[in-house]
Design a protein around this motif. Structure first.
Motif, PDB file in Angstrom:
ATOM      1  N   GLY A 326     -32.251 -17.024  13.037  1.00 25.30           N
ATOM      2  CA  GLY A 326     -30.656 -17.118  13.233  1.00 25.30           C
ATOM      3  C   GLY A 326     -30.065 -18.410  13.141  1.00 25.30           C
ATOM      4  O   GLY A 326     -29.165 -18.478  12.365  1.00 25.30           O
ATOM      5  N   PHE A 327     -30.826 -19.546  13.400  1.00 24.77           N
ATOM      6  CA  PHE A 327     -30.125 -21.096  13.134  1.00 24.77           C
ATOM      7  C   PHE A 327     -30.443 -21.093  11.646  1.00 24.77           C
ATOM      8  O   PHE A 327     -29.299 -21.545  11.255  1.00 24.77           O
ATOM      9  CB  PHE A 327     -30.991 -21.948  13.958  1.00 24.77           C
ATOM     10  N   ARG A 328     -31.407 -20.817  10.811  1.00 24.25           N
ATOM     11  CA  ARG A 328     -31.450 -21.096   9.493  1.00 24.25           C
ATOM     12  C   ARG A 328     -30.347 -20.462   8.766  1.00 24.25           C
ATOM     13  O   ARG A 328     -29.786 -20.977   7.915  1.00 24.25           O
ATOM     14  CB  ARG A 328     -32.925 -21.011   9.099  1.00 24.25           C
ATOM     15  N   ALA A 329     -30.047 -19.138   9.384  1.00 26.44           N
ATOM     16  CA  ALA A 329     -29.005 -18.375   8.650  1.00 26.44           C
ATOM     17  C   ALA A 329     -27.654 -19.234   8.732  1.00 26.44           C
ATOM     18  O   ALA A 329     -26.869 -19.119   8.018  1.00 26.44           O
ATOM     19  CB  ALA A 329     -29.051 -16.933   9.313  1.00 26.44           C
ATOM     20  N   TYR A 330     -27.604 -19.364  10.247  1.00 23.53           N
ATOM     21  CA  TYR A 330     -26.409 -20.308  10.498  1.00 23.53           C
ATOM     22  C   TYR A 330     -26.165 -21.572   9.789  1.00 23.53           C
ATOM     23  O   TYR A 330     -24.845 -21.803   9.338  1.00 23.53           O
ATOM     24  CB  TYR A 330     -26.285 -20.493  12.200  1.00 23.53           C
ATOM     25  N   GLN A 331     -27.135 -22.261   9.603  1.00 23.29           N
ATOM     26  CA  GLN A 331     -27.119 -23.426   8.458  1.00 23.29           C
ATOM     27  C   GLN A 331     -26.671 -23.066   7.179  1.00 23.29           C
ATOM     28  O   GLN A 331     -25.756 -23.765   6.588  1.00 23.29           O
ATOM     29  CB  GLN A 331     -28.401 -23.993   8.641  1.00 23.29           C
ATOM     30  N   LYS A 332     -27.147 -21.915   6.748  1.00 25.14           N
ATOM     31  CA  LYS A 332     -26.648 -21.763   5.313  1.00 25.14           C
ATOM     32  C   LYS A 332     -25.414 -21.190   5.227  1.00 25.14           C
ATOM     33  O   LYS A 332     -24.430 -21.752   4.501  1.00 25.14           O
ATOM     34  CB  LYS A 332     -27.645 -20.485   4.859  1.00 25.14           C
ATOM     35  N   THR A 333     -24.728 -20.503   6.299  1.00 23.47           N
ATOM     36  CA  THR A 333     -23.349 -20.115   6.402  1.00 23.47           C
ATOM     37  C   THR A 333     -22.458 -21.109   6.553  1.00 23.47           C
ATOM     38  O   THR A 333     -21.515 -21.191   6.051  1.00 23.47           O
ATOM     39  CB  THR A 333     -23.266 -19.280   7.822  1.00 23.47           C
ATOM     40  N   ARG A 334     -22.889 -22.313   7.375  1.00 23.71           N
ATOM     41  CA  ARG A 334     -22.055 -23.288   7.514  1.00 23.71           C
ATOM     42  C   ARG A 334     -21.987 -24.338   6.070  1.00 23.71           C
ATOM     43  O   ARG A 334     -20.892 -24.795   6.055  1.00 23.71           O
ATOM     44  CB  ARG A 334     -22.552 -24.004   8.499  1.00 23.71           C
ATOM     45  N   ALA A 335     -23.068 -24.235   5.619  1.00 29.57           N
ATOM     46  CA  ALA A 335     -23.164 -25.101   4.401  1.00 29.57           C
ATOM     47  C   ALA A 335     -22.355 -24.400   3.134  1.00 29.57           C
ATOM     48  O   ALA A 335     -21.813 -25.186   2.269  1.00 29.57           O
ATOM     49  CB  ALA A 335     -24.562 -25.117   3.775  1.00 29.57           C
ATOM     50  N   SER A 336     -21.950 -23.330   3.372  1.00 30.25           N
ATOM     51  CA  SER A 336     -21.123 -22.486   2.423  1.00 30.25           C
ATOM     52  C   SER A 336     -19.668 -22.781   2.478  1.00 30.25           C
ATOM     53  O   SER A 336     -18.901 -22.448   1.557  1.00 30.25           O
ATOM     54  CB  SER A 336     -21.499 -20.940   2.634  1.00 30.25           C
ATOM     55  N   GLY A 337     -19.383 -23.494   3.736  1.00 29.94           N
ATOM     56  CA  GLY A 337     -18.001 -23.783   3.834  1.00 29.94           C
ATOM     57  C   GLY A 337     -17.223 -22.922   4.475  1.00 29.94           C
ATOM     58  O   GLY A 337     -15.963 -23.106   4.387  1.00 29.94           O
ATOM     59  N   LYS A 338     -17.661 -21.694   4.910  1.00 33.57           N
ATOM     60  CA  LYS A 338     -16.825 -20.879   5.695  1.00 33.57           C
ATOM     61  C   LYS A 338     -16.129 -21.488   6.883  1.00 33.57           C
ATOM     62  O   LYS A 338     -16.772 -22.133   7.512  1.00 33.57           O
ATOM     63  CB  LYS A 338     -17.487 -19.424   6.120  1.00 33.57           C
ATOM     64  N   PRO A 339     -15.185 -20.869   7.519  1.00 37.85           N
ATOM     65  CA  PRO A 339     -14.378 -21.560   8.589  1.00 37.85           C
ATOM     66  C   PRO A 339     -15.127 -21.158   9.839  1.00 37.85           C
ATOM     67  O   PRO A 339     -15.748 -20.155   9.893  1.00 37.85           O
ATOM     68  CB  PRO A 339     -13.087 -20.643   8.618  1.00 37.85           C
ATOM     69  N   ILE A 340     -15.278 -22.070  10.751  1.00 37.90           N
ATOM     70  CA  ILE A 340     -15.971 -21.952  11.882  1.00 37.90           C
ATOM     71  C   ILE A 340     -15.136 -21.014  12.710  1.00 37.90           C
ATOM     72  O   ILE A 340     -13.870 -20.698  12.907  1.00 37.90           O
ATOM     73  CB  ILE A 340     -16.245 -23.234  12.749  1.00 37.90           C
ATOM     74  N   SER A 341     -15.908 -20.247  13.787  1.00 37.20           N
ATOM     75  CA  SER A 341     -15.240 -19.359  14.628  1.00 37.20           C
ATOM     76  C   SER A 341     -14.666 -20.472  15.845  1.00 37.20           C
ATOM     77  O   SER A 341     -15.050 -21.552  16.071  1.00 37.20           O
ATOM     78  CB  SER A 341     -16.444 -18.508  15.330  1.00 37.20           C
ATOM     79  N   HIS A 342     -14.033 -19.595  16.671  1.00 40.01           N
ATOM     80  CA  HIS A 342     -13.237 -20.263  17.913  1.00 40.01           C
ATOM     81  C   HIS A 342     -14.155 -20.599  18.927  1.00 40.01           C
ATOM     82  O   HIS A 342     -14.146 -21.811  19.345  1.00 40.01           O
ATOM     83  CB  HIS A 342     -12.462 -19.144  18.587  1.00 40.01           C
ATOM     84  N   PRO A 343     -15.537 -20.015  19.115  1.00 43.21           N
ATOM     85  CA  PRO A 343     -16.381 -20.643  20.005  1.00 43.21           C
ATOM     86  C   PRO A 343     -17.221 -21.753  19.672  1.00 43.21           C
ATOM     87  O   PRO A 343     -17.353 -22.718  20.093  1.00 43.21           O
ATOM     88  CB  PRO A 343     -17.358 -19.410  20.239  1.00 43.21           C
ATOM     89  N   ALA A 344     -17.382 -21.840  18.264  1.00 40.04           N
ATOM     90  CA  ALA A 344     -18.127 -23.078  17.603  1.00 40.04           C
ATOM     91  C   ALA A 344     -16.845 -24.097  17.603  1.00 40.04           C
ATOM     92  O   ALA A 344     -17.315 -25.395  18.004  1.00 40.04           O
ATOM     93  CB  ALA A 344     -18.375 -22.840  16.275  1.00 40.04           C
ATOM     94  N   PHE A 345     -15.841 -23.794  17.575  1.00 40.17           N
ATOM     95  CA  PHE A 345     -14.713 -24.820  17.607  1.00 40.17           C
ATOM     96  C   PHE A 345     -14.534 -25.488  19.004  1.00 40.17           C
ATOM     97  O   PHE A 345     -14.465 -26.761  19.233  1.00 40.17           O
ATOM     98  CB  PHE A 345     -13.149 -24.234  17.306  1.00 40.17           C
ATOM     99  N   MET A 346     -14.799 -24.356  20.003  1.00 44.59           N
ATOM    100  CA  MET A 346     -14.855 -25.125  21.572  1.00 44.59           C
ATOM    101  C   MET A 346     -15.980 -26.038  21.712  1.00 44.59           C
ATOM    102  O   MET A 346     -15.897 -26.630  22.597  1.00 44.59           O
ATOM    103  CB  MET A 346     -14.407 -23.763  22.423  1.00 44.59           C
TER     104      MET A 346
END
Length: 428
Positions: A326-346
């Motif tokens: 899950g973390f490695r998939a999240y790492q790729k998603t964030r590297a792609s430049g997609k906007p972060i979610s509200h929980p991640a912003f918090m």
């Protein structure tokens, strides 16, 4: 003789397929009756069954966050003096991970009730408790090593202990290669992304939040195996920051706005908090491009604690692998430049804490050193009469002949003796 005759009868099967069918027909009812006996014995447990040394208590009822190079958790896979702040290498990693934060608004969390922070669900006392756990100054019992494994980009260690009262407690230390504390902090907070990789989480909603401290109250529903009802959690959580070290606290909190229901069952006792920091890579190249996560977790899910411990031992490494993927998939998603979610912003709204204040918390009572030898598997501490009584109830309801009933009683008696050997009385 009946048992021998039955075995000889099976071996006379004309073909291998017939032999397999005979074995299944012979053993299938035995094991089905055995497990049904356990469940019936559990359901009919009298009050006296939880007395004495054998534990069979049923009561209603975490994720990981220094020193620069080594773990501050003395006796848990590392040693060395903890320092706070960032180095030049750490600063360069922060620059890579830095993003533009979105403006907080209610549109991304329509059910949230933004609070001013006057009455926070997670307070400084919780930070002090987590800090003492990390420093092994909580005065608790010694930890027993459960597991130590690694992959090409991750290493994992786990410990367990039984407090004087309450459910079993777990501690783990995970080091992720090519990771930053900031990304792992966001990952564990990001409920929207968690729904994609955590197949046990079927509902996650923010019900209250404080835009000043980042404190949140979230409502979770987790899916349990078919023989258990789903579990409901009301979790308060908050993050403190010291340099590039993060103290992340999540715990069960009362919340009257969500009424208690029969199903899913509410888990009241829940604690899952972690310490995150940048550490040196396993290549020992002097670069802080790995990340250490130290997790402390316990909860009372309404399952007998010895049975829960058995389940944790069996499923721990699989759960670790799921988090890693899950973390490695999240790492790729964030590297792609997609906007972060509200929980991640918090997760990026942190309470700053002075390292001098954290140093002052290290004066608590030392816990005993961790037991480094692996914990030997223990039997399930279930009262003998409870198991045999359930087996009797099932056996007497089956019409499979004397042989099947004899085997059922034998298996139940052997299983019950496990608990007696695991819970020896005085003089044994």
């Amino acid at each position: 003789m009946a048992f021998v005759d039955a075995i000889l009868g099976i071996t006379r099967a004309p073909t291998m397929g017939a032999l397999v069918i005979e074995i299944i027909m012979f053993m299938g009812p035995v094991w089905i009756a055995f497990f049904l006996g356990i469940m019936l014995g559990w359901a009919w447990k009298p009050k006296w069954a939880s007395l004495g040394n054998c534990k069979f208590d049923i009561s209603a009822p975490s994720s990981p966050s220094a020193s620069v190079n080594l773990s501050p958790l003395k006796g848990f896979g590392g040693a060395g003096k903890k320092t706070f702040g960032s180095s030049s290498q750490a600063d360069s990693l922060v620059q890579k991970e830095r993003i533009t934060l979105p403006q907080a608004d209610n549109s991304s969390s329509s059910s949230s009730q933004v609070k001013s922070g006057e009455s926070l669900a997670v307070k400084d006392d919780d930070l002090e408790h987590l800090c003492r756990l990390v420093e092994k100054k909580d005065g608790g019992r010694p930890w027993k090593r459960m597991m130590e494994r690694s992959t090409s980009d991750m290493s994992y260690q786990a410990w367990q202990r039984d407090p004087e009262t309450g459910p079993p407690q777990y501690c783990s230390r995970t080091v992720y290669e090519n990771a930053t504390p900031e990304l792992l902090r966001d990952f564990f907070w990001d409920d929207e992304f968690r729904l994609k990789w955590d197949d046990m989480l079927i509902h996650a909603e923010t019900v209250e939040e404080c835009p000043t401290t980042g404190t949140m109250i979230v409502h979770w529903i987790r899916k349990f195996p078919f023989f258990c009802s789903d579990r409901e959690y009301i979790i308060g959580r908050r993050i403190w920051e010291s340099g590039r070290s993060y103290y992340c606290v999540t715990k069960g909190v009362p919340f009257d706005s969500i009424p208690r229901r029969e199903k899913p069952r509410r888990v009241d006792l829940y604690y899952s908090s972690w310490f995150i920091q940048a550490v040196e890579s396993r290549e020992k190249n002097g670069q802080l491009n790995a990340c250490e996560v130290i997790l402390f977790h316990h909860e009372d899910m309404g399952i007998p604690w010895e049975i829960a411990k058995f389940g944790v031992r069996q499923g721990m490494w699989g759960a670790v692998g799921k988090i890693q993927r899950g973390f490695r998939a999240y790492q790729k998603t964030r590297a792609s430049g997609k906007p972060i979610s509200h929980p991640a912003f918090m997760a990026q709204i942190n309470s700053k804490v002075d390292p001098v204040y954290l140093k002052s918390l290290e004066g608590g009572e030392d816990s005993s050193e961790a037991v480094c030898s692996p914990e030997k598997p223990k039997g399930i501490n279930i009262p003998k009469l409870l198991v045999i009584g359930g087996a009797v109830a099932v056996a007497c309801s089956l019409d499979q002949g004397l042989l099947t009933k004899t085997v059922i009683f034998s298996v139940a008696r052997t299983f019950a003796n496990i608990g007696r050997r695991a819970c020896p009385g005085p003089g044994r």
